[in-house]
Design a protein around this motif. Structure first.
Motif, short mmCIF file in Angstrom:
data_model
loop_
_atom_site.label_atom_id
_atom_site.label_comp_id
_atom_site.label_asym_id
_atom_site.label_seq_id
_atom_site.Cartn_x
_atom_site.Cartn_y
_atom_site.Cartn_z
N ALA A 1 1.70 -8.62 3.86
CA ALA A 1 0.31 -9.06 4.05
C ALA A 1 -0.58 -7.90 4.49
O ALA A 1 -1.80 -7.98 4.38
CB ALA A 1 0.25 -10.19 5.07
N GLY A 2 0.05 -6.81 4.97
CA GLY A 2 -0.73 -5.66 5.40
C GLY A 2 -1.12 -4.72 4.27
O GLY A 2 -1.85 -3.75 4.50
N PHE A 3 -0.67 -4.99 3.04
CA PHE A 3 -1.05 -4.15 1.90
C PHE A 3 -2.53 -4.36 1.58
O PHE A 3 -3.04 -5.48 1.61
CB PHE A 3 -0.22 -4.49 0.67
N GLU A 4 -3.19 -3.27 1.25
CA GLU A 4 -4.60 -3.31 0.87
C GLU A 4 -4.81 -2.51 -0.40
O GLU A 4 -3.96 -1.71 -0.80
CB GLU A 4 -5.48 -2.75 2.00
N GLY A 5 -5.93 -2.75 -1.05
CA GLY A 5 -6.24 -2.01 -2.27
C GLY A 5 -6.00 -2.84 -3.51
O GLY A 5 -5.69 -4.04 -3.46
N GLU A 6 -6.09 -2.19 -4.66
CA GLU A 6 -6.01 -2.91 -5.93
C GLU A 6 -4.60 -3.42 -6.23
O GLU A 6 -4.43 -4.36 -7.01
CB GLU A 6 -6.46 -1.99 -7.07
N ASN A 7 -3.59 -2.83 -5.62
CA ASN A 7 -2.21 -3.27 -5.88
C ASN A 7 -1.72 -4.30 -4.87
O ASN A 7 -0.56 -4.72 -4.94
CB ASN A 7 -1.27 -2.06 -5.85
N ALA A 8 -2.55 -4.67 -3.92
CA ALA A 8 -2.10 -5.51 -2.81
C ALA A 8 -1.51 -6.84 -3.28
O ALA A 8 -0.41 -7.22 -2.85
CB ALA A 8 -3.26 -5.76 -1.84
N GLN A 9 -2.20 -7.55 -4.16
CA GLN A 9 -1.73 -8.87 -4.58
C GLN A 9 -0.43 -8.77 -5.39
O GLN A 9 0.42 -9.65 -5.30
CB GLN A 9 -2.82 -9.57 -5.40
N THR A 10 -0.28 -7.70 -6.16
CA THR A 10 0.97 -7.51 -6.91
C THR A 10 2.12 -7.24 -5.97
O THR A 10 3.23 -7.80 -6.13
CB THR A 10 0.81 -6.34 -7.90
N LEU A 11 1.92 -6.40 -4.97
CA LEU A 11 2.98 -6.08 -4.02
C LEU A 11 3.35 -7.29 -3.17
O LEU A 11 4.53 -7.53 -2.88
CB LEU A 11 2.54 -4.92 -3.13
N LYS A 12 2.36 -8.09 -2.78
CA LYS A 12 2.64 -9.31 -2.03
C LYS A 12 3.46 -10.30 -2.85
O LYS A 12 4.43 -10.88 -2.36
CB LYS A 12 1.33 -9.97 -1.58
N ALA A 13 3.07 -10.49 -4.11
CA ALA A 13 3.79 -11.43 -4.98
C ALA A 13 5.21 -10.96 -5.22
O ALA A 13 6.17 -11.76 -5.18
CB ALA A 13 3.04 -11.57 -6.31
N THR A 14 5.39 -9.67 -5.47
CA THR A 14 6.73 -9.13 -5.73
C THR A 14 7.62 -9.29 -4.51
O THR A 14 8.79 -9.70 -4.62
CB THR A 14 6.63 -7.65 -6.12
N THR A 15 7.08 -8.97 -3.34
CA THR A 15 7.87 -9.12 -2.11
C THR A 15 8.29 -10.56 -1.90
O THR A 15 9.45 -10.84 -1.57
CB THR A 15 7.05 -8.63 -0.90
N LEU A 16 7.38 -11.49 -2.10
CA LEU A 16 7.69 -12.91 -1.90
C LEU A 16 8.78 -13.38 -2.85
O LEU A 16 9.74 -14.05 -2.44
CB LEU A 16 6.41 -13.74 -2.09
N VAL A 17 8.66 -13.02 -4.12
CA VAL A 17 9.66 -13.47 -5.10
C VAL A 17 11.03 -12.84 -4.82
O VAL A 17 12.06 -13.51 -4.88
CB VAL A 17 9.20 -13.12 -6.53
#
Length: 570
Positions: free
Chosen positions: A409-425
């Motif tokens: 959840a601490g990721f920011e920037g244009e890749n934030a939502q991709t990194l959050k989704a990948t981590t969750l899955v």
């Protein structure tokens, strides 16, 4: 409710109006969201009861909780309106401030300290060197993938390393629960448990350190600067936690809080939580502080508590941790469908899952081989080595958990939502795949089960104030005492003492605070000459020296009575 109000409710449920305009409506939806989560939590606990009572080992209840959360999350996702969906989505603030502290505190408080410190070298190697290897390996692999520019996705090297730190946080709750049911060897259990609790702390500190270098050029000085920040953060946090634990032990010693067990228990809990939030407020690691505060409380303050405080702290910590763990697994399953902003990239998810497995392999097997070399004696025999079956189980127990999702959840920037989704899955996949097959792996690897566990230091019998000098009647739940076992003849009753009487009987003489302080100065003088022997001793003797120093010097200073001896200290 009139027709206009009903229309407004429907419009707001569809997102046509700002729900902040009507606090009553917001409260209504909050109640429904909490009701859904509580029903799921009750269902998860009943499932846990059924699985344990029927001795079902093919699947663990945590895996079931994840699946149930996924089903309910899907139902909420396809339902009209976004208000409830937003309320039940994963929020890192709730996780770090509400759900994580009870788990960390209970882990430190329930730690089997003799087994932990017996395997401390192995645990620290996996927790520090292993987590670093895992984070760097995973970061390099995902960076190489992004460098190839598949799926129009590119990330910086700092983001890749941050991703590696995020997915290096293990959470073997499922594995350890299965180990408990199978009664696996305590050495294997302790190594996995010890690695996991320290690994989470190391991963969090590593992630927070890397976040400070976002958008900056990496060079050699940056590397040393990052390592310095990491070391300072970790050990200052450790010092905060230990200090609060020691302060609590002294507070219990130099006060009469034991006469008011309800107040005593509240203060112990609040002191532990204070270490967590104070450390976070100082930009340190609250997880590290709370973990070592829990360990210190159990090692020192525990023996200054009243009988009721010992029981209440033990079970309150355990109950809160149980609720948090079940809540987290349900939360993770629901978040796959309730977080609408996530961006899923299938190829990147697949590569990351493979990279997580590869990084765990590079963590466990090379380090195990290296440690086995150090454990080899001159005649070639192995002492305290890690067999291949244990190494394989360590590898299998490296499933990822909610700490990684919260860090993402601490990721920011244009890749934030991709990194959050990948981590969750990836977290959900490892929980299902590795956690769901742990029982089968124990059979495949022929790991010994049904091993008699060591007696814990916090069983109800060991908490009894007259453990060494009294006979406990298990059938009648009463304790027969001899007059010689009590410091005060007036304390010896004419009838068996039942648990409700424990706080009313003085087991040791209540010396005045001034007398206690004078005794403490005498104990400090005993410590002055002890250090001379330490620096002239061999490495093995130093470990034994520290154990004796703890029993003969530190504990008499901090404890109301000398727990290293069989009778209360006069």
């Amino acid at each position: 409710m009139d027709a206009a109000s009903i229309i407004n409710v429907i419009r707001r449920a569809d997102g046509d109006e700002d729900d902040d305009q009507d606090p009553a409506l917001q409260e209504l939806y909050s109640s429904w969201a909490l009701f859904i989560l509580l029903v799921l939590l009750i269902g998860a606990l009943l499932t846990s009861y059924y699985v344990q009572s029927k001795k079902i080992r093919a699947i663990h209840e945590t895996v079931i909780s994840v699946f149930v959360g996924m089903v309910v999350g899907l139902i909420i996702r396809v339902s009209p309106g976004l208000i409830i969906q937003n309320m039940v989505s994963f929020h890192s603030t709730y996780f770090f401030n509400v759900l994580l502290p009870p788990i960390i505190l209970n882990s430190g408080y329930e730690l089997h300290q003799s087994n932990f410190f017996r395997n401390i070298g192995t645990i620290l190697t996996f927790a520090f060197a292993g987590t670093f290897i895992s984070a760097v390996t995973l970061g390099i692999l995902v960076y190489i993938f992004s460098f190839l520019n598949f799926e129009n996705f590119h990330m910086s090297f700092v983001e890749a390393l941050s991703m590696g730190a995020t997915l290096s946080a293990t959470d073997p709750v499922t594995v350890l629960a299965i180990f408990n049911s199978y009664r696996v060897d305590q050495k294997l259990y302790t190594i996995i448990f010890g690695e996991s609790i320290l690994n989470d702390a190391v991963a969090i500190v590593m992630f927070e350190t890397l976040q400070k270098f976002q958008g900056k050029q990496l060079h050699l000085f940056t590397l040393f600067n990052g390592i310095t920040i990491f070391i300072i953060t970790f050990f200052v946090s450790l010092l905060i936690g230990v200090s609060v634990g020691l302060m609590t032990a002294l507070l219990l010693k130099y006060s009469y809080l034991r006469r008011y067990p309800h107040i005593e228990s509240c203060i112990i809990l609040l002191m532990a939580y204070a270490s967590y939030f104070f450390s976070n407020g100082c930009h340190m690691s609250g997880v590290v502080s709370l973990l070592f505060c829990g360990i210190t409380l159990k090692h020192y303050a525990f023996y200054n508590m009243s009988y009721k405080a010992k029981l209440s702290t033990k079970y309150v910590f355990r109950v809160l941790a149980q609720l948090s763990e079940n809540f987290i697994f349900i939360y993770l399953g629901m978040s796959l469908f309730t977080q609408v902003d996530l961006v899923y990239k299938p190829i990147f998810i697949l590569i990351t899952t493979i990279a997580v497995t590869a990084s765990r392999y590079m963590n466990v097997f090379p380090l195990s081989k290296l440690m086995n070399k150090f454990h080899r004696q001159k005649d070639g025999t192995l002492i305290d080595h890690i067999p291949y079956s244990y190494q394989m189980m360590l590898f299998w127990a490296g499933l990822r958990g909610a700490v990684g999702v919260a860090l993402a959840a601490g990721f920011e920037g244009e890749n934030a939502q991709t990194l959050k989704a990948t981590t969750l899955v990836v977290v959900v996949l490892t929980l299902i795949i590795f956690g769901g097959t742990t029982s089968r792996m124990l059979e495949i690897l022929n790991i010994e089960t049904g091993v008699a566990a060591d007696v814990d230091s916090d069983t109800e019998f060991s908490m009894l104030p007259w453990q060494a000098t009294a006979d406990y009647d298990l059938e009648n739940g009463a304790m027969e005492l001899s007059n010689a076992s009590l410091d005060s003849p007036a304390a010896a009753p004419d009838r068996p003492i039942v648990p409700d009487d424990y706080e009313n009987v003085e087991v040791f003489s209540e010396a005045s605070p001034s007398k206690k302080i004078s005794n403490t100065f005498e104990q400090y003088q005993r410590a002055a000459g002890a250090f001379n022997h330490f620096f002239h001793a061999s490495r093995d003797d130093q470990a034994q020296w520290f154990s004796r120093f703890d029993e003969e010097v530190i504990k008499p200073v901090l404890l109301e009575r000398d727990v290293s001896k069989s009778s209360p200290r006069k």
